[in-house]
Each structure stands twice: as C-alpha cells, then as structure tokens.
Design a protein around this motif. Sequence first.
Motif, PDB file in Angstrom:
ATOM      1  N   GLU A 135      88.686  -3.048   1.485  1.00 28.08           N
ATOM      2  CA  GLU A 135      87.531  -2.892   0.980  1.00 28.08           C
ATOM      3  C   GLU A 135      86.454  -2.870   2.162  1.00 28.08           C
ATOM      4  O   GLU A 135      86.890  -3.806   3.135  1.00 28.08           O
ATOM      5  N   ASP A 151      80.384   4.587  -8.450  1.00 27.18           N
ATOM      6  CA  ASP A 151      81.724   5.570  -8.959  1.00 27.18           C
ATOM      7  C   ASP A 151      82.529   4.833  -9.908  1.00 27.18           C
ATOM      8  O   ASP A 151      82.974   5.436 -10.543  1.00 27.18           O
ATOM      9  N   ALA A 152      82.462   3.581  -9.836  1.00 30.78           N
ATOM     10  CA  ALA A 152      83.498   2.671 -10.692  1.00 30.78           C
ATOM     11  C   ALA A 152      82.877   2.649 -12.212  1.00 30.78           C
ATOM     12  O   ALA A 152      81.878   2.223 -12.205  1.00 30.78           O
ATOM     13  N   PHE A 181      83.849  -0.023 -15.452  1.00 33.47           N
ATOM     14  CA  PHE A 181      84.607  -1.284 -15.793  1.00 33.47           C
ATOM     15  C   PHE A 181      84.618  -1.178 -17.158  1.00 33.47           C
ATOM     16  O   PHE A 181      83.687  -0.834 -17.924  1.00 33.47           O
ATOM     17  N   TYR A 212      86.313   5.200  -3.175  1.00 25.68           N
ATOM     18  CA  TYR A 212      85.122   5.187  -3.915  1.00 25.68           C
ATOM     19  C   TYR A 212      84.388   4.229  -3.688  1.00 25.68           C
ATOM     20  O   TYR A 212      84.662   3.223  -3.075  1.00 25.68           O
ATOM     21  N   ASN A 213      82.803   4.305  -3.816  1.00 25.61           N
ATOM     22  CA  ASN A 213      81.874   3.338  -4.020  1.00 25.61           C
ATOM     23  C   ASN A 213      81.831   2.396  -5.271  1.00 25.61           C
ATOM     24  O   ASN A 213      81.688   2.960  -6.263  1.00 25.61           O
ATOM     25  N   LEU A 214      82.328   1.031  -5.051  1.00 23.89           N
ATOM     26  CA  LEU A 214      82.332   0.373  -6.473  1.00 23.89           C
ATOM     27  C   LEU A 214      80.954   0.248  -7.315  1.00 23.89           C
ATOM     28  O   LEU A 214      81.007   0.454  -8.294  1.00 23.89           O
ATOM     29  N   SER A 215      79.686   0.327  -6.614  1.00 22.36           N
ATOM     30  CA  SER A 215      78.606   0.096  -7.121  1.00 22.36           C
ATOM     31  C   SER A 215      78.200   1.649  -7.831  1.00 22.36           C
ATOM     32  O   SER A 215      77.502   1.525  -8.671  1.00 22.36           O
ATOM     33  N   ARG A 265      86.078   1.002  -1.640  1.00 22.06           N
ATOM     34  CA  ARG A 265      87.366   0.798  -1.915  1.00 22.06           C
ATOM     35  C   ARG A 265      87.935   1.831  -1.141  1.00 22.06           C
ATOM     36  O   ARG A 265      87.734   3.035  -1.501  1.00 22.06           O
ATOM     37  N   TYR A 318      95.421  -0.979   0.842  1.00 24.37           N
ATOM     38  CA  TYR A 318      94.240  -1.254  -0.165  1.00 24.37           C
ATOM     39  C   TYR A 318      93.027  -1.831   0.810  1.00 24.37           C
ATOM     40  O   TYR A 318      93.426  -2.804   1.268  1.00 24.37           O
TER      41      TYR A 318
END
Length: 119
Positions: A57, A97-98, A100, A92-95, A3, A55
């Motif tokens: 992706e 760094d995030a 939820f 950031y890497n969703l898988s 993202r 924004y």
Amino acid sequence: MIRHIVLFTAKDEADIDQIIEGLSVLTNIPHARRLEVARNRKTDQLDNDIDVVVYGEFDNETELAAYKAHELYQEAIRRVRPLRELRFAADYNLSTDARFASTTVISQVTRPTASTGGG
C-alpha cells in the motif's frame, strides 16, 4: 492510496523459500505504507498455481515510483528473477478504481422461553 499486488510462481517448488527471502528485502524500502510478502496458502477450489504474493500500500504514485526505483527493489529482482517462472502485477488506486461491497450481518439470537405450565 495505491494498492500494489504481485504474484509469483516458482520454476521449482524447492525454491519458494528462497524467493520469499529475496522478496523480503522489499520490506526494508521506506516508501510503502504497508508491505507484505507471503507464501500462498493454496486453498482455492479452482486454482492454486501462485506460490508467493507481495502486497503493498502506497500513499500515491510518487511513493510507488520511489519504491520501484530503490536499490533494494533492484536487489530483489536480481535474487528472484532466476528462480521465478511467472510474475503478475496489478496496481490500482483505492479511491478511484475500487468498488466496494457493503455487507451487513444481522444476527438474531432466539432463546427458548420457559413454559410456566397452566392451561
């Protein structure tokens, strides 16, 4: 998935539409899975300094790098840099760094029961 979020402030409020137009050329770059350019609604209770949001992706770092190397990316910079005051970017890497939050809303509908009389 990566993202990519970029926030801009305008030197002059009168230039915000022109900044949006300049950034909108980014939507023609084919490497993004999704790319949005929008005016900030400025409804936050604490801070409304940001004028424009980008924004994006991207499937991976390679696609993000190709996006940034594209000639239209350079065109957007050429158009927007003279009009903007500040630029903040975050990737950031969703898988990896995030984090939820999981929220579950349980709603219960209570209906009044009819009284049948009696004792």
